[in-house]
Structures are given as structure tokens and as C-alpha cells.
Design a protein around this motif. Structure first.
Motif, PDB file in Angstrom:
ATOM      1  N   LYS A   1      -8.169  -2.230  -6.334  1.00  0.00           N
ATOM      2  CA  LYS A   1      -6.952  -2.004  -7.420  1.00  0.00           C
ATOM      3  C   LYS A   1      -7.709  -1.386  -8.635  1.00  0.00           C
ATOM      4  O   LYS A   1      -8.515  -1.730  -9.203  1.00  0.00           O
ATOM      5  N   LEU A   2      -6.973  -0.289  -8.993  1.00  0.00           N
ATOM      6  CA  LEU A   2      -7.347   0.610 -10.068  1.00  0.00           C
ATOM      7  C   LEU A   2      -6.372   0.120 -11.397  1.00  0.00           C
ATOM      8  O   LEU A   2      -5.416   0.045 -11.326  1.00  0.00           O
ATOM      9  N   ALA A   3      -7.021  -0.150 -12.419  1.00  0.00           N
ATOM     10  CA  ALA A   3      -6.500  -0.642 -13.676  1.00  0.00           C
ATOM     11  C   ALA A   3      -6.910   0.326 -14.987  1.00  0.00           C
ATOM     12  O   ALA A   3      -7.054  -0.090 -15.921  1.00  0.00           O
ATOM     13  N   VAL A   4      -7.562   1.673 -14.532  1.00  0.00           N
ATOM     14  CA  VAL A   4      -8.137   2.608 -15.480  1.00  0.00           C
ATOM     15  C   VAL A   4      -7.356   3.798 -15.178  1.00  0.00           C
ATOM     16  O   VAL A   4      -6.793   4.171 -14.172  1.00  0.00           O
ATOM     17  N   THR A   5      -7.435   4.876 -16.332  1.00  0.00           N
ATOM     18  CA  THR A   5      -6.661   6.111 -16.324  1.00  0.00           C
ATOM     19  C   THR A   5      -7.518   6.941 -15.294  1.00  0.00           C
ATOM     20  O   THR A   5      -8.842   7.004 -15.539  1.00  0.00           O
ATOM     21  N   LEU A   6      -6.834   7.609 -14.637  1.00  0.00           N
ATOM     22  CA  LEU A   6      -7.645   8.569 -13.655  1.00  0.00           C
ATOM     23  C   LEU A   6      -6.761   9.728 -13.649  1.00  0.00           C
ATOM     24  O   LEU A   6      -5.734   9.877 -13.573  1.00  0.00           O
TER      25      LEU A   6
END
Length: 198
Positions: free
Chosen positions: A106-111
């Protein structure tokens, strides 16, 4: 229970509440009802929301998803974008959060323009929380202590509406995980805890 208002019609539930409360509807009910009214029209209102934004296929990483346009000009993807959802409860509110899934994480960072992210731009601050129901946690606790039929119907309506919106997401996305209690499960947990405390 035969005269309980339908949990699928907010207008009927609100009318029943006014009748039961002799027109003196508690502010906690009004807050939750207003939030549900906003939620009910999340796909039809003109204003932008995170929920509508993630459903916009123009925001998807179409090359990753092997997308093409059909004869009608609609964007079709061979691979649905992978996301995880999380039911989040604060002291007073309920929120549905979304996380893109990349390489099983799961991504919880800005990309921005990451080749493996299912979205062209992922900004958690503006995209992670898909919607909120204000005051519903406080309202559920209030309803368990001294709620009436309309209060319980409003909670059922909230559960049904959130599940309906999740079902809409599953049509466009591969939802690989749903974390946390949905509203019905949260109510069961509140009920169980109140029984234990007696």
C-alpha cells in the motif's frame, strides 16, 4: 418494527425523526443526516472530490494498465488498478481511505508519473480520504444509549450508502484489501462492548 422507515430513503428517515422528536431534532442527528445527504450525492454534485477523482480514468496510469479506447471512445483497461481501502474512525467521524497498491504494498507517499503506480499522480493529502461522514461515531454512541427507530434507520442508511460506494469502486478497481470495521461491524462492536460493561 413494521413502521420503521426504509434505510434506503434519507428523506423518509428524516421525516420519521421529526415525527418521533416532535420537531425537536437533536443537533447530533442533523450533523450526521447532513453529512449523509452530501455523501448521497457524491457522484452527482458538480464539485470535485477525491472519490470522483480516482474514478476518472484520465488520472490513471493507462500504459501500466494496458488501456485502449473502444469504438465509442471510452477508455478500457486490460488490468484494473489495484487499491486497498480502509475504514477509519476518529473520535467523532467515519472516513473511507484509499491506497494505491504497487508491488503488493500500500502506498502512503506522494508519487508523480511513477511507472508502476496505477495513478499518474498520487497525492495522499488530497486523494487518500475518499469521503467522510461527520459526527457519525458520536451519533452511533448516542443512538445506542437513547436512540429511536429513526436513529437506527439513519445508521443503517449510512452503512448501506458506504457499501454501495465501495461496490462502485470494485467495478473499476481491483480492491485487494479492505481494512477495518465497516459501519455495521463497528456498531456490533459498540453493542458488544456496552454489553460487557453492564
Amino acid at each position: 418494527m413494521n413502521d420503521a422507515p426504509s434505510p434506503f430513503n434519507l428523506k423518509t428517515i428524516n421525516a420519521k425523526k421529526k415525527q418521533l422528536a416532535w420537531g425537536d431534532v437533536p443537533p447530533i442527528y442533523q450533523l450526521t443526516s447532513n453529512a449523509l445527504s452530501d455523501l448521497e450525492s457524491i457522484l452527482t454534485h458538480g464539485f470535485e472530490s477525491a472519490y470522483r477523482q480516482i474514478l476518472d480514468r484520465n488520472s490513471w496510469n493507462l500504459s501500466l494498465l494496458k488501456a485502449y479506447q473502444n469504438e465509442k471512445g471510452d477508455i478500457v483497461v486490460k488490468h484494473k488498478p489495484k487499491i486497498a481501502l480502509q475504514h477509519v474512525y476518529t473520535k467523532h467521524d467515519y472516513e473511507l481511505h484509499c491506497f494505491p497498491v504497487m508491488n503488493g504494498e500500500k502506498l502512503a507517499v506522494t508519487l508523480h508519473k511513477h511507472p508502476r503506480c496505477p495513478f499518474i499522480h498520487w497525492v495522499p493529502e488530497t486523494m487518500q480520504m475518499l469521503f467522510r461522514i461527520n459526527a457519525i461515531v458520536s451519533f452511533i454512541i448516542f443512538s445506542y444509549k437513547k436512540g429511536d427507530q429513526a436513529d437506527l434507520a439513519l445508521i443503517r442508511f449510512a452503512h448501506n450508502k458506504t457499501m454501495e460506494l465501495i461496490d462502485i469502486l470494485t467495478e473499476s478497481f481491483e480492491v485487494v484489501d479492505v481494512i477495518g470495521y465497516n459501519i455495521a461491524q463497528f456498531c456490533q462492536e459498540i453493542g458488544h462492548r456496552s454489553q460487557v460493561e453492564k
